[in-house]
Design a protein around this motif. Structure first.
Motif, PDB file in Angstrom:
ATOM      1  N   THR A 480      -2.005  84.887 -60.596  1.00  0.00           N
ATOM      2  CA  THR A 480      -1.250  85.515 -61.695  1.00  0.00           C
ATOM      3  C   THR A 480      -0.015  84.979 -61.610  1.00  0.00           C
ATOM      4  O   THR A 480       0.606  84.583 -60.527  1.00  0.00           O
ATOM      5  N   GLN A 481       0.763  85.364 -62.811  1.00  0.00           N
ATOM      6  CA  GLN A 481       2.158  84.926 -62.905  1.00  0.00           C
ATOM      7  C   GLN A 481       3.227  86.123 -63.418  1.00  0.00           C
ATOM      8  O   GLN A 481       4.008  85.701 -64.189  1.00  0.00           O
ATOM      9  N   ASN A 482       2.740  87.246 -63.086  1.00  0.00           N
ATOM     10  CA  ASN A 482       3.473  88.366 -63.508  1.00  0.00           C
ATOM     11  C   ASN A 482       5.077  87.964 -62.811  1.00  0.00           C
ATOM     12  O   ASN A 482       6.010  88.485 -63.673  1.00  0.00           O
ATOM     13  N   ARG A 483       5.147  87.478 -61.817  1.00  0.00           N
ATOM     14  CA  ARG A 483       6.381  86.974 -61.435  1.00  0.00           C
ATOM     15  C   ARG A 483       6.639  85.707 -61.688  1.00  0.00           C
ATOM     16  O   ARG A 483       5.905  84.798 -60.981  1.00  0.00           O
ATOM     17  N   CYS A 484       7.732  85.298 -62.541  1.00  0.00           N
ATOM     18  CA  CYS A 484       7.896  83.780 -62.823  1.00  0.00           C
ATOM     19  C   CYS A 484       9.302  83.642 -62.952  1.00  0.00           C
ATOM     20  O   CYS A 484       9.989  84.550 -63.387  1.00  0.00           O
ATOM     21  N   ARG A 501       1.675  82.076 -69.199  1.00  0.00           N
ATOM     22  CA  ARG A 501       0.777  82.792 -68.586  1.00  0.00           C
ATOM     23  C   ARG A 501       1.167  84.301 -68.053  1.00  0.00           C
ATOM     24  O   ARG A 501       0.461  85.166 -68.292  1.00  0.00           O
ATOM     25  N   SER A 502       2.590  84.321 -67.872  1.00  0.00           N
ATOM     26  CA  SER A 502       2.871  85.834 -67.750  1.00  0.00           C
ATOM     27  C   SER A 502       2.881  86.538 -68.935  1.00  0.00           C
ATOM     28  O   SER A 502       2.743  87.858 -69.121  1.00  0.00           O
ATOM     29  N   ALA A 503       3.425  86.008 -69.908  1.00  0.00           N
ATOM     30  CA  ALA A 503       3.647  86.817 -71.269  1.00  0.00           C
ATOM     31  C   ALA A 503       2.152  87.157 -71.679  1.00  0.00           C
ATOM     32  O   ALA A 503       1.926  88.379 -72.330  1.00  0.00           O
ATOM     33  N   LEU A 549      19.178  85.418 -69.687  1.00  0.00           N
ATOM     34  CA  LEU A 549      18.482  84.277 -70.328  1.00  0.00           C
ATOM     35  C   LEU A 549      16.924  84.690 -70.784  1.00  0.00           C
ATOM     36  O   LEU A 549      16.385  85.052 -69.429  1.00  0.00           O
ATOM     37  N   PRO A 550      16.403  84.456 -71.849  1.00  0.00           N
ATOM     38  CA  PRO A 550      15.142  85.134 -71.932  1.00  0.00           C
ATOM     39  C   PRO A 550      13.950  84.359 -71.408  1.00  0.00           C
ATOM     40  O   PRO A 550      14.098  83.035 -71.488  1.00  0.00           O
ATOM     41  N   LYS A 551      13.023  85.015 -70.946  1.00  0.00           N
ATOM     42  CA  LYS A 551      11.477  84.110 -70.800  1.00  0.00           C
ATOM     43  C   LYS A 551      10.811  84.476 -72.073  1.00  0.00           C
ATOM     44  O   LYS A 551      11.170  85.065 -72.665  1.00  0.00           O
ATOM     45  N   PHE A 552       9.787  83.813 -71.999  1.00  0.00           N
ATOM     46  CA  PHE A 552       8.635  83.807 -72.907  1.00  0.00           C
ATOM     47  C   PHE A 552       8.231  85.230 -73.160  1.00  0.00           C
ATOM     48  O   PHE A 552       7.921  85.736 -74.604  1.00  0.00           O
ATOM     49  N   SER A 553       8.073  86.226 -72.199  1.00  0.00           N
ATOM     50  CA  SER A 553       7.592  87.512 -72.217  1.00  0.00           C
ATOM     51  C   SER A 553       8.720  88.489 -72.994  1.00  0.00           C
ATOM     52  O   SER A 553       8.174  89.182 -73.788  1.00  0.00           O
ATOM     53  N   TYR A 554       9.946  88.025 -73.047  1.00  0.00           N
ATOM     54  CA  TYR A 554      10.967  88.557 -74.028  1.00  0.00           C
ATOM     55  C   TYR A 554      10.477  88.633 -75.346  1.00  0.00           C
ATOM     56  O   TYR A 554      10.422  89.693 -76.262  1.00  0.00           O
ATOM     57  N   TYR A 555      10.077  87.369 -75.969  1.00  0.00           N
ATOM     58  CA  TYR A 555       9.609  87.360 -77.185  1.00  0.00           C
ATOM     59  C   TYR A 555       8.393  87.866 -77.477  1.00  0.00           C
ATOM     60  O   TYR A 555       8.005  88.514 -78.721  1.00  0.00           O
ATOM     61  N   MET A 556       7.356  87.906 -76.661  1.00  0.00           N
ATOM     62  CA  MET A 556       6.365  88.674 -76.770  1.00  0.00           C
ATOM     63  C   MET A 556       6.522  89.948 -77.095  1.00  0.00           C
ATOM     64  O   MET A 556       5.984  90.671 -77.947  1.00  0.00           O
TER      65      MET A 556
END
Length: 940
Positions: A480-484, A501-503, A549-556
């Motif tokens: 998994t990639q919940n932590r990335c 993958r985390s998002a 700084l945002p990761k992809f999960s931020y936009y999800m």
């Protein structure tokens, strides 16, 4: 009348202990001059693993008390200090406060010279060492966050009449003290606001007075006013005045429209105004239903939130109000409507921001996996529960309380007592207390935290306090990639593929959560990355990194907001509709790829270099989330511009584009203002982000250059040039990074320059505005000459073993007894936790790998990241200088869940041999090898 002076400016500071620093005549001229909020020591961005300072520190403040203060009451109010705080005024010891997360007040009336010219001195000794009987109590080396220190919140000098409204915590009255505002009846037609005001008479004679409450709307109009009946208060006595305000057609508080009123509470004596407080309130009522979830003002609302630690990069917990508010803005922009304040009450500034922006909260008592079964720990924790309610009970953002120690094996008596305390302190039907389902007496609690997939009885309200994280990832590679991370060079694998993958994994979580009617709410662990004591790598669990700084999960997450709600919240987001292509669209060797677009639009049109690739509606496979993603499959890669345009009800709404990046060409600077000005008070901070771009302005996300900063004007770079912290220069991560700029006490224009070898430099200009706070005057404090070197810092413990630049194995040649072509031996030295070595199919143990360090090294340790968490690997580690004579250093068993590296001491080593002697299941397989030490002969 009441006067509040800021005590934030011009403190003298010393890191370490000093025996007589409490004395009035102590010479502090050689100490630093600092301004609050202040951290006990600036730390590296990655300061996990117990590297932050722990120990004693001293602060001294010189001030003049005005002549007009003579005959008045004077109080010294601390919003928070770490972790024990001992206070003296003019050599008189006032007492000691235990705990770092709640405010406290001292009455200093009798030890202050109020003549406008005498130098009064406040001396404060702090200690943030491990203290088992001071909640949270757990030693930092075993703690999942950091005990930062210092006078990290505001300090105030408060002057009142001897007839005055009290402070709720200082008064120490059950469900009383200070101001207590409740809402017994709320509807869109009419609301009733109950006001309880506690008044103290410290005159030697009795006093008759009344309390007046006035409610004012945001246009300045008084919409309701009530006067209490007069009460006679005996000398040195007190009384509680109760009033009721009725409001027609109230504007109710809600996350989508967080309307606030101003409540003015006044004390009148003989037609004279003697005291006045102003409090922002939000009118609302809520309830939790076991079957239908959460209701606010009679309407169903799914609580969708995140956890937040109060830490900020470099300064620890010492955030000025502006950074607290920026965090709240960013979390609101990310689509959350709720924050769990893990794992302690947080600053007044953050709570006010939540009120104003519409972020609901749960307030937890300080605690984390630690319980001491003795009277001291119990009594302090019980007092923390009372004080957290007294501190935050009037904030409309608070919807329930967490009076239990997080993930802790306390006993049933503790659980029942803390539950009772919360309801004693906040009587009525608007008080809810939450508890983990697996803990003692959970059946008595109003809300049950339904974690670990445990079922909740149908008559209980369920809530997920933490989800979307896999804590076992820190023990070894996971599937998994919940932590990335944003980049691909940290302990946790990151970059484009990992962030997507985390998002998507977190999207699966919230799709289920939104679709579960009886689940009242849920909170992601976490909103923002943070450091911790018990591991030497950060918890990369946030939708934002340490630099915000945002990761992809931020936009999800942000795509789950309703466009109408977004457009109304102009203070939070610049526009309502969102479109985000979750791809860098860069060359990666694949001919085609699937493109995910996160959006709250109805339809998305995708184009490549101007050619239409398709127009789609959201994916139907998601039934719970408000706005499923858009999937475009098998898009043939072609360098250039990939663009997505969104429509709502047939009208164009928003767009986003990504472009294939070319080689790095220039830097760009962008100040993270969030609409908040930088104030020249000596402590205010602003993050300035730096981006690496190609010649067309595209962010080059595979660039990791070193970037140096230079500043001109009335500002400073936090810990400028100190190699211990690495705050300047910095190494960009995935083409971006940040530098923290602090204002001085002089307003004006600040110019920041950024440069990096081979790239065009960048410049940005910032304006710092005059400080309008009312500061208490005092002797001018001249800073000492030169830089102070603290003996307390000599024992700094560096973090090394999980950072790539300290891994001697990285990039080195490795051979193996056997390998598969897809899983070569070279994978164990490539720093990636995706690629791995596997022995050949059918290979028997033992299997070996030999690493050539290409030089002689003195070793201190090694770590093997085994491929499987559920397989036991027997292994032996041997070292050699010539590759023929081997010395065995250790022989043991391990799994992918191993946390710490193996310690070993060996000198003049060139070759390391890892022999897998046995495997409980499958083939010998290793993700990564870490070897730690230094070049032979290097001075330590």
């Amino acid at each position: 009348m009441r006067t509040e002076w800021s005590m934030d400016a011009d403190w003298r500071f010393f890191r370490g202990d000093m025996e007589t620093a409490w004395e009035s005549g102590f010479d502090d001229s050689g100490w630093e001059v600092v301004h609050l909020p202040h951290t006990v020591r600036v730390e590296p961005a990655h300061c996990s693993g117990g590297v932050n300072y722990q120990g004693a520190a001293w602060y001294r403040r010189h001030f003049y008390a005005p002549r007009e203060s003579d005959g008045k009451k004077l109080f010294l109010h601390f919003e928070g200090a770490k972790h024990t705080t001992e206070v003296w005024v003019n050599g008189q010891r006032l007492g000691i406060h235990y705990g770092g997360y709640l405010p406290f007040t001292f009455d200093i009336t009798d030890c202050v010279h109020a003549d406008g010219k005498t130098d009064n001195i406040v001396a404060v000794k702090l200690d943030n060492s491990d203290m088992p009987d001071v909640p949270p109590g757990r030693p930092q080396s075993e703690l999942d966050f950091c005990y930062f220190g210092g006078l990290y919140r505001h300090v105030w000098l408060l002057e009142t009449d001897k007839l005055h409204m009290t402070d709720a915590i200082h008064a120490d009255k059950v469900a009383g003290g200070g101001l207590f505002v409740t809402y017994p009846s709320v509807s869109e037609e009419e609301a009733v606001v109950d006001v309880a005001a506690h008044v103290q008479n410290e005159y030697a004679t009795g006093a008759e007075c009344k309390v007046r409450a006035r409610l004012i709307d945001d246009s300045g109009v008084t919409i309701s006013r009530e006067d209490s009946i007069p009460l006679a208060i005996p000398p040195h006595g007190d009384a509680t005045f109760r009033l009721q305000l009725v409001i027609d057609s109230p504007r109710l508080w809600h996350p989508d429209h967080p309307h606030l009123y101003k409540l003015e509470t006044e004390i009148w004596q003989d037609d004279a105004l003697v005291d006045k407080t102003v409090t922002g309130i939000g009118i609302r009522r809520f309830r939790f239903d076991p079957q239908e979830g959460f209701f606010l003002n009679g309407n169903h609302l799914k609580v969708n939130g995140a956890n937040r630690h109060q830490e900020y990069v470099y300064v620890g917990d010492a955030l000025p109000d502006s950074l607290h508010r920026r965090d709240a803005i960013k979390l609101k922009q990310a689509g959350f409507n709720f924050i769990r304040l893990g794992h302690y009450p947080q600053s007044e500034a953050f709570m006010q921001a939540c009120n104003e922006l519409g972020l609901m909260c749960v307030v937890p008592v300080p605690g984390w996996q630690w319980f001491r079964d003795n009277g001291t720990f119990r009594s302090r924790s019980y007092q923390d529960v009372r004080d957290m309610v007294r501190k935050d009970r009037n904030h409309p953002c608070v919807i329930f309380w967490e009076p239990i120690l997080n993930e802790t094996n306390y006993d049933e008596d503790y659980a029942r007592t803390t539950y009772a305390i919360v309801h004693e302190e906040y009587p009525g039907d608007q008080c809810y207390a939450a508890c983990d389902i697996s803990r003692p007496a959970w059946e008595s609690y109003d809300i049950v935290y339904a974690h670990h997939n445990l079922s909740v009885p149908a008559h209980k309200v369920s809530f997920k306090r933490e989800f979307g994280d896999n804590y076992r990832e820190q023990f070894g590679p996971q599937k998994t990639q919940n932590r990335c991370s944003r980049g691909d060079r940290d302990f946790y694998n990151g970059g484009e593929a990992a962030m997507l993958r985390s998002a998507m994994e977190r999207l699966d979580y919230i799709d289920s959560h939104f679709g579960t009617a009886e689940l009242a709410g849920f909170a992601l662990w976490t909103g923002i990355d943070h450091n911790r004591g018990y591991m030497d790598n950060i918890a990369a669990t946030g939708v934002l990194d340490l630099y915000r700084l945002p990761k992809f999960s931020y936009y999800m997450y942000s795509s789950q907001r309703q466009p109408a709600a977004l457009s109304q919240a102009t203070a939070v987001s610049s526009s309502g509709p969102l479109v985000f292509i979750a791809s860098y669209w860069r060359v990666d060797g694949s001919e085609t790829r699937d493109i995910i677009v996160f959006s709250n639009c109805d339809e998305i049109e995708l184009t490549l270099n101007g050619r239409l690739l398709g127009r789609k509606r959201p994916e139907r496979t998601y039934s719970g989330v408000p706005h499923p993603p858009f999937l475009f499959k098998d898009i043939a890669f072609e360098p250039g511009e990939l663009a997505a345009r969104g429509w709502i009800e047939g009208e164009y709404a928003a767009s986003h584009k990504v472009r294939t990046a070319r080689k790095p060409h220039r830097l760009r600077l962008e100040a993270d203002h969030c609409g908040i000005d930088l104030i020249a008070d000596g402590s205010d901070l602003i993050m300035v982000h730096v981006y690496v771009e190609d010649e067309h302005g595209t962010n080059v996300t595979d660039a990791y250059p070193s970037i140096a900063f230079r500043i001109e004007g009335p500002g400073r770079i936090v810990d400028d040039g100190d190699p211990r912290t690495g705050a300047n220069p910095v190494t960009a991560e995935a083409g971006a990074g940040g530098v923290l700029v602090q204002a001085t006490q002089e307003p004006g224009q600040i110019t920041l320059h950024a440069s990096s070898k081979g790239l065009e430099s960048a410049v940005i200009r910032l304006a710092s505005l005059p400080d309008r706070k009312q500061h208490i005057p005092g002797l001018h404090q001249h800073p000492p000459k030169g830089i102070i070197k603290y003996e307390a810092d000599v024992t700094h413990k560096p973090v090394t073993y999980n950072l790539r630049e300290f891994n001697l194995a990285f990039g080195k040649r490795v051979t193996a007894s056997s390998e598969q072509s897809e899983y070569p031996a070279s994978a164990i030295t490539d720093s990636s936790l995706i690629s791995s070595w596997r022995a050949a199919q059918g290979a028997n143990t033992p299997q070996w790998l030999i690493l050539d360090l290409d030089g002689d090294y003195d070793l201190t340790g090694c770590k093997i990241w085994w491929e499987s968490d559920h397989t036991t690997y027997g292994y032996r580690v041997e070292v050699s200088q010539d590759g023929s004579e081997w010395v065995t250093m250790l022989e043991k068993e391990g799994t992918g869940q191993d946390i710490k590296p193996d310690a070993l001491t060996a000198s003049l080593v060139r070759y390391i041999r890892i022999t897998v002697t046995a495997v409980s299941n499958g083939l010998p397989a290793i993700y990564l090898l870490g070897i730690y030490g230094m070049k032979a002969g290097t001075a330590r």
